[in-house]
Design a protein around this motif. Structure first.
Motif, PDB file in Angstrom:
ATOM      1  N   GLY A   1     -38.917  23.520 -17.487  1.00  0.00           N
ATOM      2  CA  GLY A   1     -39.914  23.346 -18.540  1.00  0.00           C
ATOM      3  C   GLY A   1     -40.473  21.935 -18.529  1.00  0.00           C
ATOM      4  N   THR A   2     -39.593  20.963 -18.309  1.00  0.00           N
ATOM      5  CA  THR A   2     -40.024  19.562 -18.216  1.00  0.00           C
ATOM      6  C   THR A   2     -40.910  19.351 -16.992  1.00  0.00           C
ATOM      7  OG1 THR A   2     -37.985  18.856 -19.284  1.00  0.00           O
ATOM      8  CG2 THR A   2     -39.223  17.178 -18.088  1.00  0.00           C
ATOM      9  N   ALA A   3     -40.535  19.961 -15.861  1.00  0.00           N
ATOM     10  CA  ALA A   3     -41.326  19.816 -14.633  1.00  0.00           C
ATOM     11  C   ALA A   3     -42.734  20.380 -14.819  1.00  0.00           C
ATOM     12  CB  ALA A   3     -40.627  20.533 -13.473  1.00  0.00           C
ATOM     13  N   LEU A   4     -42.829  21.520 -15.498  1.00  0.00           N
ATOM     14  CA  LEU A   4     -44.148  22.101 -15.770  1.00  0.00           C
ATOM     15  C   LEU A   4     -44.965  21.180 -16.670  1.00  0.00           C
ATOM     16  CD1 LEU A   4     -44.793  25.844 -16.604  1.00  0.00           C
ATOM     17  CD2 LEU A   4     -46.037  24.037 -17.781  1.00  0.00           C
ATOM     18  N   LEU A   5     -44.327  20.694 -17.733  1.00  0.00           N
ATOM     19  CA  LEU A   5     -45.006  19.792 -18.667  1.00  0.00           C
ATOM     20  C   LEU A   5     -45.493  18.533 -17.965  1.00  0.00           C
ATOM     21  CD1 LEU A   5     -45.716  18.753 -21.556  1.00  0.00           C
ATOM     22  CD2 LEU A   5     -43.369  17.897 -21.681  1.00  0.00           C
ATOM     23  N   GLN A   6     -44.639  17.931 -17.163  1.00  0.00           N
ATOM     24  CA  GLN A   6     -45.004  16.687 -16.500  1.00  0.00           C
ATOM     25  C   GLN A   6     -46.128  16.889 -15.489  1.00  0.00           C
ATOM     26  OE1 GLN A   6     -41.151  15.459 -15.018  1.00  0.00           O
ATOM     27  NE2 GLN A   6     -40.802  14.127 -16.779  1.00  0.00           N
ATOM     28  N   THR A   7     -46.108  18.011 -14.788  1.00  0.00           N
ATOM     29  CA  THR A   7     -47.181  18.301 -13.832  1.00  0.00           C
ATOM     30  C   THR A   7     -48.525  18.398 -14.540  1.00  0.00           C
ATOM     31  OG1 THR A   7     -45.637  19.518 -12.404  1.00  0.00           O
ATOM     32  CG2 THR A   7     -47.988  19.910 -12.068  1.00  0.00           C
ATOM     33  N   VAL A   8     -48.555  19.159 -15.640  1.00  0.00           N
ATOM     34  CA  VAL A   8     -49.792  19.308 -16.406  1.00  0.00           C
ATOM     35  C   VAL A   8     -50.216  17.974 -16.997  1.00  0.00           C
ATOM     36  CG1 VAL A   8     -50.864  20.423 -18.404  1.00  0.00           C
ATOM     37  CG2 VAL A   8     -49.348  21.735 -16.922  1.00  0.00           C
TER      38      VAL A   8
ATOM     39  N   VAL B   1     -37.725  26.401 -23.083  1.00  0.00           N
ATOM     40  CA  VAL B   1     -37.808  26.929 -21.717  1.00  0.00           C
ATOM     41  C   VAL B   1     -36.641  26.421 -20.876  1.00  0.00           C
ATOM     42  CG1 VAL B   1     -39.190  26.945 -19.596  1.00  0.00           C
ATOM     43  CG2 VAL B   1     -40.308  27.199 -21.813  1.00  0.00           C
ATOM     44  N   ASN B   2     -36.316  25.133 -20.985  1.00  0.00           N
ATOM     45  CA  ASN B   2     -35.205  24.572 -20.214  1.00  0.00           C
ATOM     46  C   ASN B   2     -33.893  25.285 -20.505  1.00  0.00           C
ATOM     47  OD1 ASN B   2     -36.804  22.603 -18.985  1.00  0.00           O
ATOM     48  ND2 ASN B   2     -36.346  21.047 -20.508  1.00  0.00           N
ATOM     49  N   VAL B   3     -33.598  25.462 -21.769  1.00  0.00           N
ATOM     50  CA  VAL B   3     -32.338  26.087 -22.167  1.00  0.00           C
ATOM     51  C   VAL B   3     -32.297  27.549 -21.725  1.00  0.00           C
ATOM     52  CG1 VAL B   3     -30.980  26.832 -24.166  1.00  0.00           C
ATOM     53  CG2 VAL B   3     -31.896  24.507 -24.078  1.00  0.00           C
ATOM     54  N   THR B   4     -33.419  28.240 -21.866  1.00  0.00           N
ATOM     55  CA  THR B   4     -33.465  29.639 -21.450  1.00  0.00           C
ATOM     56  C   THR B   4     -33.241  29.778 -19.948  1.00  0.00           C
ATOM     57  OG1 THR B   4     -35.039  30.113 -23.234  1.00  0.00           O
ATOM     58  CG2 THR B   4     -34.848  31.748 -21.485  1.00  0.00           C
ATOM     59  N   SER B   5     -33.839  28.894 -19.158  1.00  0.00           N
ATOM     60  CA  SER B   5     -33.674  28.977 -17.707  1.00  0.00           C
ATOM     61  C   SER B   5     -32.227  28.724 -17.294  1.00  0.00           C
ATOM     62  CB  SER B   5     -34.608  27.989 -17.007  1.00  0.00           C
ATOM     63  OG  SER B   5     -34.215  26.654 -17.243  1.00  0.00           O
ATOM     64  N   ASP B   6     -31.546  27.822 -18.001  1.00  0.00           N
ATOM     65  CA  ASP B   6     -30.127  27.594 -17.713  1.00  0.00           C
ATOM     66  C   ASP B   6     -29.323  28.883 -17.909  1.00  0.00           C
ATOM     67  OD1 ASP B   6     -30.665  24.942 -17.220  1.00  0.00           O
ATOM     68  OD2 ASP B   6     -30.060  24.256 -19.211  1.00  0.00           O
TER      69      ASP B   6
ATOM     70  N   ILE C   1     -38.484  15.828  -9.012  1.00  0.00           N
ATOM     71  CA  ILE C   1     -37.489  14.757  -9.043  1.00  0.00           C
ATOM     72  C   ILE C   1     -37.390  14.146 -10.442  1.00  0.00           C
ATOM     73  CG2 ILE C   1     -36.887  12.479  -8.139  1.00  0.00           C
ATOM     74  CD1 ILE C   1     -38.221  13.260  -5.534  1.00  0.00           C
ATOM     75  N   ALA C   2     -38.543  13.858 -11.044  1.00  0.00           N
ATOM     76  CA  ALA C   2     -38.546  13.221 -12.367  1.00  0.00           C
ATOM     77  C   ALA C   2     -37.888  14.112 -13.409  1.00  0.00           C
ATOM     78  CB  ALA C   2     -39.976  12.891 -12.783  1.00  0.00           C
ATOM     79  N   SER C   3     -38.128  15.412 -13.337  1.00  0.00           N
ATOM     80  CA  SER C   3     -37.532  16.327 -14.316  1.00  0.00           C
ATOM     81  C   SER C   3     -36.020  16.387 -14.160  1.00  0.00           C
ATOM     82  CB  SER C   3     -38.141  17.720 -14.179  1.00  0.00           C
ATOM     83  OG  SER C   3     -37.838  18.297 -12.919  1.00  0.00           O
TER      84      SER C   3
ATOM     85  N   ILE D   1     -41.027   9.994 -20.953  1.00  0.00           N
ATOM     86  CA  ILE D   1     -40.470   8.749 -20.433  1.00  0.00           C
ATOM     87  C   ILE D   1     -40.409   8.786 -18.908  1.00  0.00           C
ATOM     88  CG2 ILE D   1     -38.381   7.325 -20.320  1.00  0.00           C
ATOM     89  CD1 ILE D   1     -37.819   8.162 -23.219  1.00  0.00           C
ATOM     90  N   THR D   2     -39.941   9.902 -18.356  1.00  0.00           N
ATOM     91  CA  THR D   2     -39.795   9.979 -16.906  1.00  0.00           C
ATOM     92  C   THR D   2     -41.113  10.284 -16.199  1.00  0.00           C
ATOM     93  OG1 THR D   2     -39.075  12.284 -17.174  1.00  0.00           O
ATOM     94  CG2 THR D   2     -37.367  10.615 -16.916  1.00  0.00           C
ATOM     95  N   ILE D   3     -42.185  10.517 -16.954  1.00  0.00           N
ATOM     96  CA  ILE D   3     -43.498  10.631 -16.323  1.00  0.00           C
ATOM     97  C   ILE D   3     -43.860   9.319 -15.626  1.00  0.00           C
ATOM     98  CG2 ILE D   3     -45.971  10.612 -16.916  1.00  0.00           C
ATOM     99  CD1 ILE D   3     -45.567  13.006 -18.600  1.00  0.00           C
TER     100      ILE D   3
END
Length: 442
Positions: free
Chosen positions: A323-330, A408-413, A357-359, A371-373
């Protein structure tokens, strides 16, 4: 459409079973809107709500580090067989990679098709845009070498320092290495492993106590965050919110069901019903680390073995952030479009690669996604300070998108954990498929 409807029905059943948390979310939204409408940001009510919300976050984060360390050590040592451990680890990394790459691809395609950043370009001065364009063009190649330093920082110089500073990636790496060493020592490790089994049991009991405070905690967090932004901001960058939301819905309602259908026989609608509490708390807290104890409890008390959940979930809560990777890409493509940076195929691929990597280095706490963006921007030769106007838009809406990405992150886990448990015959389908038999989590 059948699967998607079943997912929504399952979520509805989960909400019914946990009406108090859902009520906290809804009432928090209403309270936040009223606080913003009447400009009560500095009112003593906000002080109280902020205190209650931060208290809930701190209480549950208090148990994260002992939970992660004890769960990893128990999970790895309980597997015992080195071949099986290697098999589970390889499968876990492979599954997480598939889901994360899908998220990045979805985010990139949606951002390039709908171009959310163009609507924000009117707020960017021509001088600032020209400066950013020149910087990206001149430094993108020179910044590639920084990627190696990211991997180097995964290894803690001092494990105690990593514990003290809460560096979760370094803690995870050390815990995994230490657990592997314990697994190789044989029966002599039993007293030490028993010690961590006791820590895990006590930590889960503390989590049960903390979850009694979930409803007021979620209410307070939601009210404070909704009150911090107005509705006007949505009119100028509504496409950004729309793209993020569509991307997350595709992950939840299409990617995960297809993934489970291909790699397991787990019914996605029943899995979502089983982890409904964790999904709602993830949304309310915007912290996958804070939700981890509840995610483990949901999985274990609804049919997934402790052996699998204690190994996969702690690693996923730190390293798997699709979810973070998707957010950061957008978000990065949004910034590039706002400043009229030429999005060449090479630059798009670089953004997607750095987003993965950042996510994975992103802490499971509120606000960590943005922050990691900086890591991705650094790969383009930029920093958030250079993009102050555009970054301001992202910060204004960060809490809203934070709540969605954490869900999304928690669900994917949980999805990956269920798939691996099914592959290894470590799942009780009689319990998973029978909500009436579920043990209460909250």
């Amino acid at each position: 459409m059948k699967i998607q409807m079943q997912v929504l029905i399952a979520l509805g059943l989960g909400l019914k079973r946990n009406w108090h948390i859902f009520s906290g979310l809804i009432l928090g939204v209403i309270a936040g809107i009223l606080l913003h409408k009447y400009n009560l940001h500095q009112h003593y009510v906000m002080t109280i709500l902020t205190f209650v919300g931060e208290l809930f976050i701190r209480l549950i984060q208090m148990v994260v580090i002992p939970l992660v360390i004890s769960a990893i050590i128990i999970g790895i040592t309980s597997i015992g067989d080195n071949k099986q451990l290697s098999k589970l680890g390889t499968k876990m990394i492979g599954y997480y990679a598939i889901i994360t790459l899908a998220a990045v691809a979805i985010g990139a395609v949606l951002a390039l098709v709908f171009k959310p950043g163009l609507s924000a370009s009117q707020y960017i001065s021509e001088y600032a845009a020209s400066d950013i364009q020149a910087t990206v063009a001149a430094t993108i190649e020179a910044q590639r070498a920084n990627i190696l330093n990211i991997f180097l920082n995964f290894i803690p110089k001092n494990p105690l320092e990593a514990l003290a500073t809460g560096n979760m990636v370094a803690i995870i790496v050390f815990a995994v290495i230490f657990a592997l060493a314990l697994a190789k020592t044989g029966e002599i490790n039993r007293p030490f492993v028993s010690f961590f089994e006791s820590i895990f049991a006590a930590t889960m009991k503390v989590t049960d106590w903390i979850m009694c405070f979930a409803a007021p905690g979620v209410f307070a967090l939601t009210a404070v965050n909704v009150s911090s932004f107005g509705l006007d901001i949505f009119s100028s960058i509504s496409k950004y919110i729309g793209v993020i939301t569509i991307g997350f819905l595709i992950q939840l309602l299409i990617v995960y069901p297809i993934f489970l259908r291909i790699f397991s026989k787990v019914p996605v609608w029943m899995l979502y019903a089983a982890i409904a509490e964790a999904m709602m708390v993830a949304f309310g807290t915007a912290s996958s680390s804070a939700t981890l104890p509840l995610t483990i409890a949901c999985c274990e008390k609804r049919g997934i073995s402790h052996k699998i959940s204690s190994f996969v979930l702690p690693l996923g809560a730190t390293l798997n952030m699709d979810g973070t990777a998707l957010l950061q890409t957008v978000a990065v493509i949004f910034l590039a479009q706002a400043y009229n940076v030429a999005l060449t195929p090479f630059l798009i691929l670089q953004i997607c690669f750095l987003a993965v990597i950042a996510s994975s280095t992103c802490a499971g706490i509120p606000g960590a996604g943005l922050i990691t963006i900086a890591l991705i921007l650094n790969g383009m030769g930029l920093s958030p300070e250079q993009l102050v106007v555009g970054f301001g838009f992202l910060l204004t809406l960060d809490r809203v998108t934070d709540m969605l990405r954490t869900l999304v992150n928690v669900t994917s886990d949980a999805v990956v954990t269920a798939a691996i448990a099914d592959n290894e015959n470590e799942i009780n389908y009689d319990l998973l498929n029978n909500p009436e038999e579920y043990k209460e989590i909250i």
